[in-house]
Design an enzyme around this catalytic site. Sequence first.
Site, PDB file in Angstrom:
ATOM      1  N   TRP A  29      25.505  23.715 -16.920  1.00  8.02           N
ATOM      2  CA  TRP A  29      25.713  23.580 -18.361  1.00  8.02           C
ATOM      3  C   TRP A  29      24.904  22.451 -18.987  1.00  8.02           C
ATOM      4  O   TRP A  29      24.727  22.413 -20.206  1.00  8.02           O
ATOM      5  CB  TRP A  29      27.198  23.337 -18.663  1.00  8.02           C
ATOM      6  CG  TRP A  29      27.803  22.195 -17.886  1.00  8.02           C
ATOM      7  CD1 TRP A  29      28.542  22.286 -16.750  1.00  8.02           C
ATOM      8  CD2 TRP A  29      27.700  20.794 -18.172  1.00  8.02           C
ATOM      9  NE1 TRP A  29      28.904  21.033 -16.304  1.00  8.02           N
ATOM     10  CE2 TRP A  29      28.403  20.105 -17.162  1.00  8.02           C
ATOM     11  CE3 TRP A  29      27.094  20.058 -19.190  1.00  8.02           C
ATOM     12  CZ2 TRP A  29      28.508  18.713 -17.148  1.00  8.02           C
ATOM     13  CZ3 TRP A  29      27.190  18.672 -19.166  1.00  8.02           C
ATOM     14  CH2 TRP A  29      27.895  18.016 -18.160  1.00  8.02           C
ATOM     15  N   LYS A  55      23.646  34.233 -13.861  1.00  4.88           N
ATOM     16  CA  LYS A  55      24.976  33.868 -14.344  1.00  4.88           C
ATOM     17  C   LYS A  55      24.884  32.465 -14.921  1.00  4.88           C
ATOM     18  O   LYS A  55      24.851  31.480 -14.197  1.00  4.88           O
ATOM     19  CB  LYS A  55      25.990  33.902 -13.193  1.00  4.88           C
ATOM     20  CG  LYS A  55      27.441  34.203 -13.595  1.00  4.88           C
ATOM     21  CD  LYS A  55      28.075  33.186 -14.505  1.00  4.88           C
ATOM     22  CE  LYS A  55      28.333  31.873 -13.792  1.00  4.88           C
ATOM     23  NZ  LYS A  55      29.048  30.881 -14.674  1.00  4.88           N
ATOM     24  N   GLY A 109      23.837  22.763  -9.125  1.00  4.99           N
ATOM     25  CA  GLY A 109      25.244  22.432  -9.324  1.00  4.99           C
ATOM     26  C   GLY A 109      25.741  21.497  -8.241  1.00  4.99           C
ATOM     27  O   GLY A 109      24.971  20.740  -7.642  1.00  4.99           O
ATOM     28  N   GLU A 144      19.623  22.909  -5.717  1.00  8.68           N
ATOM     29  CA  GLU A 144      19.470  21.574  -6.314  1.00  8.68           C
ATOM     30  C   GLU A 144      20.872  21.083  -6.603  1.00  8.68           C
ATOM     31  O   GLU A 144      21.530  21.539  -7.542  1.00  8.68           O
ATOM     32  CB  GLU A 144      18.612  21.659  -7.584  1.00  8.68           C
ATOM     33  CG  GLU A 144      18.148  20.301  -8.074  1.00  8.68           C
ATOM     34  CD  GLU A 144      18.877  19.860  -9.317  1.00  8.68           C
ATOM     35  OE1 GLU A 144      19.751  18.962  -9.186  1.00  8.68           O
ATOM     36  OE2 GLU A 144      18.597  20.392 -10.391  1.00  8.68           O
ATOM     37  N   GLU A 199      11.669  23.086  -7.415  1.00  8.54           N
ATOM     38  CA  GLU A 199      11.441  23.759  -8.687  1.00  8.54           C
ATOM     39  C   GLU A 199      10.293  23.068  -9.401  1.00  8.54           C
ATOM     40  O   GLU A 199      10.141  21.849  -9.311  1.00  8.54           O
ATOM     41  CB  GLU A 199      12.712  23.747  -9.540  1.00  8.54           C
ATOM     42  CG  GLU A 199      13.822  24.574  -8.921  1.00  8.54           C
ATOM     43  CD  GLU A 199      15.065  24.677  -9.779  1.00  8.54           C
ATOM     44  OE1 GLU A 199      15.720  25.735  -9.744  1.00  8.54           O
ATOM     45  OE2 GLU A 199      15.390  23.700 -10.485  1.00  8.54           O
TER      46      GLU A 199
END
Length: 489
Positions: free
Chosen positions: A157, A181, A237, A259, A468
Amino acid sequence: MPLKLQRTELLRSTNYIAGEWSEAAGRKLDVTDPATGALIAQVPDSGATQARAAADAAHSAFASWRKVPAKQRAQIIKRWNDLVMAHQDDLGTLVSLEQGKPLAEGKGEIAYAASYIEWFAEEATRANGEIIPAPVAGRRMFAIKEPVGVVAAITPWNFPAAMIARKIAPALAAGCTVICKPAEDTPLTSLALVRLAEEAGVPPGVLNVVTASRERTPEVVDAWLDDPRVRKITFTGSTPVGKHLARRSADTLKKLSLELGGNAPFIVFEDADLDAAVEGLMASKFRNGGQTCVCPNRVFVQSSVHDAFADKLAARVGGLEVGPASEASSQIGPMINARAVEKIERHVQDAVARGAKVLVGGKRLTQLGAQYFAPTVLVGADATMACAGEETFGPVVPLTRFETEAEVIAAANDTPFGLAAYFYSTDIRRVWRVADALESGIVGINEGALAAEAAPFGGVKESGYGREGSVHGLEDYMHTKYVCQGQLD
């Protein structure tokens, strides 16, 4: 004044599966403004049925998408980048509405997200293989890069635009299809980005999004973990969730990019430029109100400069403007939810009970709303306190004194995590000693802002694996096929 979108159709409230914006029967998930608690929208609270439908669509689309020439994929992704930047104001507004960060930061996140989209659009045409010198005559040997297949992306988030962009863009560039998701607190930005990807020409089924509540997320993700057609999981997360995904992925041997949590040290040596160190700490710690995985969680200051540094830092932190994104002057917004504020408050109270002293802040700002916490500086912190062992994920800076380089290196590495680390020093010999010694995937030397699309982002130890961004980020969505042709003489 209230934040509003110019292009209202970017506010999507349904799943996107097989090129269709579709409702999910039954429950709905409320998306609220963390600054006020006001309802922004309702999205589907999806379950296994929708998750399997998304996987079906991605699997069906993979056969054709992987064959699309790299240059053509690159052109589609580049159009997506152009649309994202053309709608930066609206997308930044959405980020601020559902995540709470100040509007300037929200718009800045969109530019940051777009930088990954543009980077991987360009990298799509550079997924080169190799010709291997054959050990015998009459043979040609090749190593060819191929997409791994269907990718399941699970995003957090705190950066609802950047996290989805740096997972989806390399997947599409590599020729993979995606099921995503987004975080239950911030699905609207992800849905808006996917709407623009659709407009850019991403074919039906190549990119699919399913929204779900925290309670139903395991049902969605388990459907993907059990599906052998899903060949990769990419997740940002917590470490416990990452470990669960790794264990469950073993049954189908999926490729993983994880990550995970951090506990970043920030070290100020006595030879540092203190003003620069304060500015670096402000940039790294208070971005998004301290709600970032690479923000410093433990700040170590050498004793001879501790008091001077603490005074300079307290003056800067005390001057931060706290308020909702709708206020142009706001520099720190609300925390994402009540659990976040409770954890921050618990860490501060624990530190004070164990002997720390509050220089500035240290309390909720209830006059602004239920989810605001004052930017805080603590002195006298030590390793016994909760803020030293747990990621606070908020605007709290605990300062710990140290005497020697060896002592602080040991303390900095005394954690199961290893995502980011920072230090300030003007001694070039020390710079390389410390950079070598820190057990971290990312190291900032006299620099507090580390993120860049061209750099590999990821951790070591229990902060995960995979990278990433950068050329390494594309590699994580591909595998290598060895091809050998004989009888050429």
